[in-house]
Write an enzyme that holds these catalytic residues in place. Structure first.
Site, PDB file in Angstrom:
ATOM      1  N   ASP A 181     -13.360  -2.511 -32.566  1.00 59.02           N
ATOM      2  CA  ASP A 181     -13.002  -1.961 -31.252  1.00 59.02           C
ATOM      3  C   ASP A 181     -13.131  -0.444 -31.286  1.00 59.02           C
ATOM      4  O   ASP A 181     -12.286   0.273 -30.774  1.00 59.02           O
ATOM      5  CB  ASP A 181     -11.582  -2.374 -30.867  1.00 59.02           C
ATOM      6  CG  ASP A 181     -11.310  -2.157 -29.376  1.00 59.02           C
ATOM      7  OD1 ASP A 181     -12.279  -2.012 -28.606  1.00 59.02           O
ATOM      8  OD2 ASP A 181     -10.123  -2.133 -28.987  1.00 59.02           O
ATOM      9  N   LYS A 184     -19.109   1.473 -29.833  1.00 60.25           N
ATOM     10  CA  LYS A 184     -19.861   0.215 -29.701  1.00 60.25           C
ATOM     11  C   LYS A 184     -21.213   0.297 -30.398  1.00 60.25           C
ATOM     12  O   LYS A 184     -21.695  -0.708 -30.937  1.00 60.25           O
ATOM     13  CB  LYS A 184     -20.031  -0.147 -28.227  1.00 60.25           C
ATOM     14  CG  LYS A 184     -18.765  -0.027 -27.391  1.00 60.25           C
ATOM     15  CD  LYS A 184     -17.546  -0.674 -28.054  1.00 60.25           C
ATOM     16  CE  LYS A 184     -16.255  -0.189 -27.416  1.00 60.25           C
ATOM     17  NZ  LYS A 184     -15.058  -0.631 -28.152  1.00 60.25           N
ATOM     18  N   ASP A 209     -14.586  -6.584 -29.572  1.00 63.44           N
ATOM     19  CA  ASP A 209     -14.221  -6.348 -28.168  1.00 63.44           C
ATOM     20  C   ASP A 209     -15.328  -5.567 -27.468  1.00 63.44           C
ATOM     21  O   ASP A 209     -16.193  -4.945 -28.105  1.00 63.44           O
ATOM     22  CB  ASP A 209     -12.911  -5.560 -28.118  1.00 63.44           C
ATOM     23  CG  ASP A 209     -12.342  -5.454 -26.708  1.00 63.44           C
ATOM     24  OD1 ASP A 209     -12.731  -6.262 -25.837  1.00 63.44           O
ATOM     25  OD2 ASP A 209     -11.502  -4.562 -26.473  1.00 63.44           O
ATOM     26  N   ASN A 210     -15.325  -5.616 -26.132  1.00 66.39           N
ATOM     27  CA  ASN A 210     -16.205  -4.784 -25.293  1.00 66.39           C
ATOM     28  C   ASN A 210     -17.690  -5.009 -25.557  1.00 66.39           C
ATOM     29  O   ASN A 210     -18.491  -4.083 -25.459  1.00 66.39           O
ATOM     30  CB  ASN A 210     -15.884  -3.298 -25.472  1.00 66.39           C
ATOM     31  CG  ASN A 210     -14.466  -2.940 -25.109  1.00 66.39           C
ATOM     32  OD1 ASN A 210     -13.743  -2.376 -25.923  1.00 66.39           O
ATOM     33  ND2 ASN A 210     -14.051  -3.253 -23.900  1.00 66.39           N
ATOM     34  N   GLU A 241     -10.124  -4.432 -19.805  1.00 65.82           N
ATOM     35  CA  GLU A 241      -8.680  -4.315 -19.862  1.00 65.82           C
ATOM     36  C   GLU A 241      -8.059  -3.768 -18.574  1.00 65.82           C
ATOM     37  O   GLU A 241      -8.591  -2.870 -17.948  1.00 65.82           O
ATOM     38  CB  GLU A 241      -8.244  -3.432 -21.043  1.00 65.82           C
ATOM     39  CG  GLU A 241      -9.000  -2.141 -21.206  1.00 65.82           C
ATOM     40  CD  GLU A 241     -10.245  -2.285 -22.078  1.00 65.82           C
ATOM     41  OE1 GLU A 241     -10.728  -1.245 -22.551  1.00 65.82           O
ATOM     42  OE2 GLU A 241     -10.738  -3.407 -22.277  1.00 65.82           O
TER      43      GLU A 241
END
Length: 258
Positions: A181, A184, A209-210, A241
């Site tokens: 996280d 990226k 995530d993401n 989120e």
């Protein structure tokens, strides 16, 4: 009474909208420093210390969620995607966890609260300022004995990898769980560094995530290409989120070995 509630809700939404706009404007600062630039990270720490029950991780998480929804949006995993992380940690029953991207410590608290006695989470954060915020929040949650924040990056030429190896017991096959996280664009390179050091074992779980927003397309392509050979992956369709409009993707990948 109802009128006051409506006004309060509108005020909260107005503050949240302003915070989201400020977050968008502060992304250049965030990319460079790890903080938005308006003091929200330190404000989140202060809010937690003032309002969350000491030694109660659930209270700390709820307080951070409230801050992010009503005061300033935070870029931690959040409550919706946090349930995916919770379930993955429970399934893995890990003894040693590696987290890349501590931010304010929210996901470290989520994972740390689920660990059995003797298990450890080491979270790597490139921003020293964020690390200090996270340490205060983790300590307030009563988890400082099982969660450690290390300032550094996996891609710093080996310095942090060496620190994890010599200082925290990272060795061949030692890591049971990884949570990605952080930046990226670093997901794939950092995962490959972890693999090249042999830290994973068949059955290690890697949660990212993401993957859709802001997105990690090279990581997604790599994981999909390895499906059934190196990885067995569940793709969780969810939302960015603290809102329900922007869709996101969380990958939960089990390492099958080389």
């Amino acid at each position: 009474m109802a009128g006051k509630t409506i006004v309060s809700t509108l005020n909260d939404r107005g503050r949240q909208l302003y915070s989201m706009v400020r977050l968008a404007l502060g992304m250049r600062s965030f990319t460079r420093t790890g903080q938005v630039g308006d003091g929200r990270e330190a404000a989140a720490r202060d809010y937690v210390l003032a309002n969350a029950t000491a030694g109660d991780p659930e209270s700390v998480l709820a307080t951070i969620d409230r801050f992010a929804r009503t005061r300033s949006m935070l870029v931690n995993v959040g409550d919706e995607k946090g349930l995916i992380l919770d379930a993955a940690v429970r399934r893995a029953q890990p003894k040693l966890l590696l987290e890349l991207g501590t931010y304010c410590g929210y996901s470290a608290v989520r994972s740390g609260r689920l660990l059995p006695d003797g298990a450890r989470l080491v979270s790597v954060e490139f921003s020293a300022a964020n690390a200090e915020v996270a340490r205060a929040i983790i300590a307030h949650a009563g988890l400082a004995d099982r969660v450690t924040v290390v300032v550094g990056t996996i891609g710093d030429g080996g310095k942090t990898v060496q620190q994890l190896t010599t200082g925290y017991g990272f060795s061949s096959g030692s890591v049971d769980f990884v949570f990605l996280d952080h930046a990226k664009e670093a997901y794939l390179a950092d995962l490959k560094t972890i693999l090249s050091n042999g830290w994973l074992h068949p059955g290690t779980i890697v949660v990212a995530d993401n993957v859709k927003v802001p997105g990690a397309p090279d990581y997604l392509a790599y994981i999909r290409q390895g499906e059934g050979r190196t990885w067995r992956t569940v793709e969780h369709n969810t939302h960015v989120e603290y809102q329900s409009i922007l869709k996101d993707l969380v990958l939960e990948s089990e390492y099958l070995g080389d």
